[in-house]
Design a protein around this motif. Structure first.
Motif, mmCIF file in Angstrom:
data_model
loop_
_atom_site.group_PDB
_atom_site.id
_atom_site.type_symbol
_atom_site.label_atom_id
_atom_site.label_comp_id
_atom_site.label_asym_id
_atom_site.label_seq_id
_atom_site.Cartn_x
_atom_site.Cartn_y
_atom_site.Cartn_z
ATOM 1 N N THR A 66 0.808 -1.296 -0.001
ATOM 2 C CA THR A 66 0.048 0.138 0.024
ATOM 3 C C THR A 66 0.862 1.268 -0.036
ATOM 4 O OG1 THR A 66 -1.870 -1.060 1.078
ATOM 5 C CG2 THR A 66 -1.882 1.269 1.281
ATOM 6 N N VAL A 67 1.895 1.315 0.829
ATOM 7 C CA VAL A 67 2.896 2.397 0.865
ATOM 8 C C VAL A 67 3.345 2.698 -0.625
ATOM 9 C CG1 VAL A 67 4.793 3.260 1.895
ATOM 10 C CG2 VAL A 67 3.230 2.311 3.298
ATOM 11 N N ALA A 68 3.826 1.605 -1.040
ATOM 12 C CA ALA A 68 4.532 1.609 -2.521
ATOM 13 C C ALA A 68 3.620 2.087 -3.520
ATOM 14 C CB ALA A 68 4.999 0.044 -2.930
ATOM 15 N N CYS A 69 2.375 1.763 -3.413
ATOM 16 C CA CYS A 69 1.414 2.202 -4.272
ATOM 17 C C CYS A 69 1.044 3.686 -4.152
ATOM 18 C CB CYS A 69 0.056 1.464 -4.196
ATOM 19 S SG CYS A 69 -1.095 1.812 -5.738
ATOM 20 N N LEU A 70 0.970 4.074 -2.880
ATOM 21 C CA LEU A 70 0.744 5.584 -2.479
ATOM 22 C C LEU A 70 1.918 6.380 -3.176
ATOM 23 C CD1 LEU A 70 -0.888 5.114 1.119
ATOM 24 C CD2 LEU A 70 -1.942 5.985 -1.115
ATOM 25 N N VAL A 71 3.280 5.890 -2.840
ATOM 26 C CA VAL A 71 4.423 6.749 -3.583
ATOM 27 C C VAL A 71 4.179 7.019 -4.998
ATOM 28 C CG1 VAL A 71 6.565 6.636 -3.859
ATOM 29 C CG2 VAL A 71 5.878 5.945 -1.763
ATOM 30 N N ASP A 72 3.757 5.936 -5.444
ATOM 31 C CA ASP A 72 3.680 6.129 -6.979
ATOM 32 C C ASP A 72 2.609 7.058 -7.422
ATOM 33 O OD1 ASP A 72 5.558 4.295 -7.637
ATOM 34 O OD2 ASP A 72 4.053 2.575 -7.512
ATOM 35 N N ILE A 73 1.345 6.949 -6.743
ATOM 36 C CA ILE A 73 0.240 7.800 -7.063
ATOM 37 C C ILE A 73 0.720 9.270 -6.720
ATOM 38 C CG2 ILE A 73 -2.136 8.372 -6.168
ATOM 39 C CD1 ILE A 73 -2.782 5.393 -5.662
ATOM 40 N N PHE A 74 1.253 9.610 -5.430
ATOM 41 C CA PHE A 74 1.602 10.940 -5.163
ATOM 42 C C PHE A 74 2.689 11.364 -6.253
ATOM 43 C CE2 PHE A 74 -0.655 10.517 -1.395
ATOM 44 C CZ PHE A 74 -1.290 11.756 -1.210
ATOM 45 N N GLU A 75 3.510 10.538 -6.796
ATOM 46 C CA GLU A 75 4.370 10.977 -7.703
ATOM 47 C C GLU A 75 3.795 11.589 -8.800
ATOM 48 O OE1 GLU A 75 7.197 7.825 -8.423
ATOM 49 O OE2 GLU A 75 8.321 8.193 -6.617
ATOM 50 N N ALA A 76 2.884 10.736 -9.257
ATOM 51 C CA ALA A 76 1.830 11.198 -10.750
ATOM 52 C C ALA A 76 1.113 12.542 -10.315
ATOM 53 C CB ALA A 76 0.973 10.006 -10.975
ATOM 54 N N LEU A 77 0.711 12.376 -9.138
ATOM 55 C CA LEU A 77 -0.296 14.045 -8.651
ATOM 56 C C LEU A 77 0.891 14.854 -8.811
ATOM 57 C CD1 LEU A 77 -2.514 12.490 -5.989
ATOM 58 C CD2 LEU A 77 -3.179 13.109 -8.401
ATOM 59 N N ASN A 78 2.244 14.721 -8.266
ATOM 60 C CA ASN A 78 3.024 16.001 -8.180
ATOM 61 C C ASN A 78 3.341 16.599 -9.568
ATOM 62 O OD1 ASN A 78 2.909 16.724 -5.523
ATOM 63 N ND2 ASN A 78 4.277 14.855 -4.911
ATOM 64 N N ALA A 79 3.573 15.476 -10.399
ATOM 65 C CA ALA A 79 4.014 15.442 -11.733
ATOM 66 C C ALA A 79 2.702 16.594 -12.483
ATOM 67 C CB ALA A 79 4.174 14.461 -12.586
ATOM 68 N N VAL A 80 1.518 16.060 -12.268
ATOM 69 C CA VAL A 80 0.541 16.735 -12.837
ATOM 70 C C VAL A 80 0.434 18.268 -12.247
ATOM 71 C CG1 VAL A 80 -1.897 16.993 -13.004
ATOM 72 C CG2 VAL A 80 -0.862 14.696 -13.497
ATOM 73 N N SER A 81 0.493 18.454 -10.955
ATOM 74 C CA SER A 81 0.646 19.725 -10.436
ATOM 75 C C SER A 81 1.686 20.714 -10.938
ATOM 76 C CB SER A 81 0.862 19.502 -8.901
ATOM 77 O OG SER A 81 0.700 20.697 -8.269
ATOM 78 N N LEU A 82 2.907 20.002 -11.086
ATOM 79 C CA LEU A 82 3.826 20.841 -11.803
ATOM 80 C C LEU A 82 3.622 21.309 -13.164
ATOM 81 C CD1 LEU A 82 7.200 19.035 -10.469
ATOM 82 C CD2 LEU A 82 6.294 21.209 -9.627
ATOM 83 N N LYS A 83 3.106 20.505 -13.895
ATOM 84 C CA LYS A 83 2.740 20.788 -15.223
ATOM 85 C C LYS A 83 1.303 22.134 -15.132
ATOM 86 C CE LYS A 83 3.352 16.353 -17.526
ATOM 87 N NZ LYS A 83 2.948 15.150 -18.292
ATOM 88 N N LEU A 84 0.727 22.036 -14.261
ATOM 89 C CA LEU A 84 -0.311 23.174 -14.322
ATOM 90 C C LEU A 84 0.351 24.415 -13.801
ATOM 91 C CD1 LEU A 84 -3.001 20.933 -12.764
ATOM 92 C CD2 LEU A 84 -2.880 21.588 -14.948
ATOM 93 N N GLN A 85 1.643 24.278 -13.529
ATOM 94 C CA GLN A 85 2.165 25.711 -12.906
ATOM 95 C C GLN A 85 3.139 26.317 -14.086
ATOM 96 O OE1 GLN A 85 4.167 25.028 -9.259
ATOM 97 N NE2 GLN A 85 2.935 23.056 -8.882
ATOM 98 N N GLY A 86 3.537 27.636 -13.895
ATOM 99 C CA GLY A 86 4.430 27.994 -14.769
ATOM 100 C C GLY A 86 4.008 29.560 -15.518
ATOM 101 N N LYS A 87 4.674 30.169 -16.060
ATOM 102 C CA LYS A 87 4.572 31.417 -16.802
ATOM 103 C C LYS A 87 3.533 31.252 -18.135
ATOM 104 C CE LYS A 87 8.462 34.329 -15.796
ATOM 105 N NZ LYS A 87 9.421 35.003 -16.322
ATOM 106 N N ASP A 88 3.884 30.245 -18.983
ATOM 107 C CA ASP A 88 2.968 30.178 -20.181
ATOM 108 C C ASP A 88 2.186 29.287 -20.065
ATOM 109 O OD1 ASP A 88 5.176 31.785 -21.089
ATOM 110 O OD2 ASP A 88 6.593 30.367 -21.588
ATOM 111 N N ILE A 89 1.346 29.017 -18.970
ATOM 112 C CA ILE A 89 0.173 28.237 -18.712
ATOM 113 C C ILE A 89 -1.047 28.758 -19.165
ATOM 114 C CG2 ILE A 89 -0.813 26.737 -17.051
ATOM 115 C CD1 ILE A 89 1.688 25.712 -18.049
#
Length: 124
Positions: free
Chosen positions: A49-72
């Motif tokens: 479960t912990v391993a799966c949660l790590v993977d899920i939060f990595e994906a969520l953080n990647a999406v979050s980073l894509k939604l940030q920035g100047k040219d968004i």
């Protein structure tokens, strides 16, 4: 929004460190005579479960980073969110087929585990 992003990143980091240091944490719980917690922490289900949660939060953080920035703009946001939703659908199909390749930490944990194949299937 920045507070939520920081919280998500902190959770991902904490879960990642817990996953990496699981043996040390189990020894600590044992030394503190927390047998109940030690046993739960050592259980394969908890570790997976912990391993799966790590993977899920990595994906969520990647999406979050894509939604940030100047040219968004709203179009880029829409595309990013739609792509993530498609990825979620793909993950769902793969998990239903017992394919954990999209979840690197979970996949590694399953490979390292001592569970027989039937038990692994029941956990996924």
């Amino acid at each position: 929004m920045a507070n939520i992003e920081m919280l998500m990143k902190d959770i991902q980091n904490m879960l990642g460190r817990l996953h990496e240091q699981r043996e040390v944490a189990a020894i600590f719980l044992d030394s503190q005579q927390k047998a109940n917690l030690h046993d739960k922490f050592r259980s394969e289900g908890f570790l997976l479960t912990v391993a799966c949660l790590v993977d899920i939060f990595e994906a969520l953080n990647a999406v979050s980073l894509k939604l940030q920035g100047k040219d968004i703009n709203i179009i880029k946001h829409h595309d990013t969110i739609r792509a993530f939703m498609a990825k979620l659908d793909l993950w769902k199909c793969r998990i239903q087929d017992r394919n954990t390749a999209s979840f690197s930490n979970l996949d590694s944990a399953l490979i390292r585990s001592y569970l027989d194949s039937e038990k692994k299937k029941s956990l996924i």
